[in-house]
Design an enzyme around this catalytic site. Structure first.
Site, PDB file in Angstrom:
ATOM      1  N   HIS A 134      38.446 -57.281  33.725  1.00 41.17           N
ATOM      2  CA  HIS A 134      37.932 -56.493  32.609  1.00 41.17           C
ATOM      3  C   HIS A 134      37.104 -55.353  33.198  1.00 41.17           C
ATOM      4  O   HIS A 134      36.513 -55.475  34.267  1.00 41.17           O
ATOM      5  CB  HIS A 134      37.063 -57.410  31.735  1.00 41.17           C
ATOM      6  CG  HIS A 134      36.608 -56.822  30.445  1.00 41.17           C
ATOM      7  ND1 HIS A 134      35.565 -55.913  30.374  1.00 41.17           N
ATOM      8  CD2 HIS A 134      37.007 -57.047  29.162  1.00 41.17           C
ATOM      9  CE1 HIS A 134      35.358 -55.599  29.100  1.00 41.17           C
ATOM     10  NE2 HIS A 134      36.219 -56.256  28.353  1.00 41.17           N
ATOM     11  N   ASP A 211      33.224 -64.122  36.202  1.00 34.08           N
ATOM     12  CA  ASP A 211      33.154 -63.652  34.822  1.00 34.08           C
ATOM     13  C   ASP A 211      33.855 -64.713  33.982  1.00 34.08           C
ATOM     14  O   ASP A 211      35.077 -64.802  33.957  1.00 34.08           O
ATOM     15  CB  ASP A 211      33.841 -62.295  34.683  1.00 34.08           C
ATOM     16  CG  ASP A 211      33.880 -61.807  33.234  1.00 34.08           C
ATOM     17  OD1 ASP A 211      33.366 -62.514  32.348  1.00 34.08           O
ATOM     18  OD2 ASP A 211      34.439 -60.724  32.995  1.00 34.08           O
ATOM     19  N   GLN A 214      35.979 -65.622  29.164  1.00 37.74           N
ATOM     20  CA  GLN A 214      37.168 -66.179  28.524  1.00 37.74           C
ATOM     21  C   GLN A 214      37.383 -67.655  28.838  1.00 37.74           C
ATOM     22  O   GLN A 214      38.360 -68.244  28.371  1.00 37.74           O
ATOM     23  CB  GLN A 214      38.410 -65.380  28.947  1.00 37.74           C
ATOM     24  CG  GLN A 214      38.407 -63.932  28.507  1.00 37.74           C
ATOM     25  CD  GLN A 214      38.639 -63.759  27.015  1.00 37.74           C
ATOM     26  OE1 GLN A 214      39.107 -64.670  26.331  1.00 37.74           O
ATOM     27  NE2 GLN A 214      38.290 -62.594  26.479  1.00 37.74           N
ATOM     28  N   LYS A 237      32.084 -64.587  21.833  1.00 36.77           N
ATOM     29  CA  LYS A 237      33.439 -65.141  21.992  1.00 36.77           C
ATOM     30  C   LYS A 237      33.459 -66.663  21.849  1.00 36.77           C
ATOM     31  O   LYS A 237      34.523 -67.281  21.904  1.00 36.77           O
ATOM     32  CB  LYS A 237      34.021 -64.748  23.358  1.00 36.77           C
ATOM     33  CG  LYS A 237      34.213 -63.246  23.558  1.00 36.77           C
ATOM     34  CD  LYS A 237      34.822 -62.946  24.911  1.00 36.77           C
ATOM     35  CE  LYS A 237      34.786 -61.465  25.256  1.00 36.77           C
ATOM     36  NZ  LYS A 237      35.621 -60.646  24.369  1.00 36.77           N
ATOM     37  N   CYS A 378      40.462 -53.309  27.620  1.00 37.15           N
ATOM     38  CA  CYS A 378      39.448 -53.050  28.657  1.00 37.15           C
ATOM     39  C   CYS A 378      39.909 -53.561  30.018  1.00 37.15           C
ATOM     40  O   CYS A 378      39.099 -54.049  30.821  1.00 37.15           O
ATOM     41  CB  CYS A 378      38.095 -53.645  28.280  1.00 37.15           C
ATOM     42  SG  CYS A 378      37.371 -52.932  26.784  1.00 37.15           S
TER      43      CYS A 378
END
Length: 420
Positions: A134, A211, A214, A237, A378
């Site tokens: 991202h 990261d 997700q 999220k 993104c």
């Protein structure tokens, strides 16, 4: 649809927006949780109740409301720490989103106020990311490289949408200071292998950041078991509100890092010519924090924990298997990313030949009430890697059903007829 104890029909009743009718009487089919998830009534009511009955600034007032608000805010930190298996509550830093968390770590490297050798960076040093990141895990490292003269390098992505680790030992070497990659891709759904990369990172004495924006919402993530140095994720999220994110880091690393923002609350004492700073995590939480948002995130953690992260993962795996098969039967449709559900999260990005994703998304919404994401999500470099300008992305969460995937497929067939 019921999967063992996992009753998706019951879960859907917790999310008020899912019963909404769109203009024209269309039912809402929300397949955009990879972008931002919907919020259960339990989160909404917790935030409302705090604002109605307990709200005050935190850490500064001795009155009753100040105590209640501070207790709720710090209680949310405890909930997040337990949710991700953090060894200590002080290793949980509240930020406004994952992007800020990633920038916070990048800011520490090459910073002249940080005298820890692990964060020294200059010409000859290297930063390693991947081609599937991202923008939030690309741009901060580009800025760091520009600021320090370090070199930015990256893992390539295979045609199947997996990290190409064939050059791992050359890419991660004695010049590497930090490796920062997605735990799960927001376009491909790929769940990246951490252990092998981390072993090489430790061999060369570098640090590693994940990261996890997700992954944390969709599967049980234990930061201690993962063994990395930093993990960043965001609240919106994972059934929580926007405006709140998390950086988890090893305590001794966070203690060595300089403050990211200066202001109230992050100080120990201030003179006109210098200041001393509060211990972590408050050193990184300057000013009035997102109080109600943090409390809402704590409520989201309670909700997800009650449902069960393993059950959520299993449900989404079933949806992914079903979705892969259903979309693969659409003539000409191309799925970008792994073709099987193995080491893959619950999102599917695809292209339809001769039809721009913006047209696909607009017709799906206008005619079928199906909300998907269109664009490069993104992650423009990844799309350039696959030679496409954009994709359509359907992303699943605990409240989605196979019937909604069927609605998506019907909508795609209709789009193909319109442009046929």
């Amino acid at each position: 649809m019921t999967n063992g104890m996992f009753d998706v029909d019951r879960i859907r009743k917790d999310f008020p927006i899912l019963s909404r009718e769109l203009p024209g009487g269309r039912p809402l089919v929300y397949l955009d949780s990879g972008n931002s998830s919907q919020k259960p009534a339990q989160v909404i009511s917790t935030m409302r109740e705090h604002m109605e009955q307990h709200y005050s600034n935190v850490g500064r007032a001795l009155h009753t409301l100040g105590g209640e608000s501070t207790e709720a805010y710090e209680g949310a930190r405890d909930k997040v720490a337990a949710f991700i298996g953090a060894p200590g509550r002080d290793e949980v830093v509240f930020t406004k989103n994952a992007s800020e968390a990633l920038n916070l770590v990048a800011y520490s490297f090459g910073n002249p106020t940080c005298d820890d050798d692990r964060f020294r960076m200059g010409p000859g040093d290297e930063i390693v990311i991947s081609e599937m990141e991202h923008h939030s895990n690309i741009v901060p490292w580009q800025l760091l490289a520009q600021r320090t003269g370090a070199t930015l390098r990256w893992f390539p992505v295979t045609d199947e949408g997996r990290l190409d680790l064939s050059g791992l030992e050359e890419l991660v070497n004695e010049r590497t200071k930090i490796v920062s990659i997605a735990h799960q891709s927001n376009v491909l759904g790929t769940v990246n292998p951490v252990d092998g990369i981390l072993a090489r990172v430790r061999e060369v004495g570098a640090l590693m950041l994940l990261d996890a924006s997700q992954s944390v919402p969709h599967r049980a993530v234990d930061v201690a078991a993962l063994g990395v140095d930093f993990v960043a994720f965001t609240g919106h999220k994972m059934a929580g509100p926007s405006g709140i994110g998390v950086l988890w880091g090893r305590y001794e690393l966070l203690s060595a890092m300089p403050p990211f923002l200066g202001g109230g609350e992050m100080i120990e004492a201030v003179w006109m010519d210098h200041s001393t700073f509060a211990p972590v995590p408050h050193k990184f939480e300057a000013g009035t924090p997102p109080i109600v948002e943090a409390i809402g995130l704590g409520a989201a953690v309670d909700y997800l924990t009650a449902v069960g992260m393993d059950d959520i993962r299993s449900h989404e795996h079933e949806l992914t298997v079903y979705g892969l098969k259903a979309l693969s039967e659409v003539p000409g449709l191309r799925i970008i990313g792994p073709s099987t559900a193995e080491d893959r999260g619950g999102l599917l990005s695809f292209t339809v030949p001769g039809i721009h994703p913006h047209d696909v998304g607009q017709i799906l919404d206008d005619q079928f009430g199906v909300a998907v994401r269109v664009g490069h999500h993104c992650a423009r470099p990844l799309h350039l890697r696959f030679g496409i300008p954009a994709t359509t992305r359907a992303s699943f969460y605990l409240y989605n059903t196979t019937d909604e995937i069927d609605a998506l497929v019907r909508g795609i067939h209709y789009v193909q007829k319109v442009f046929g």
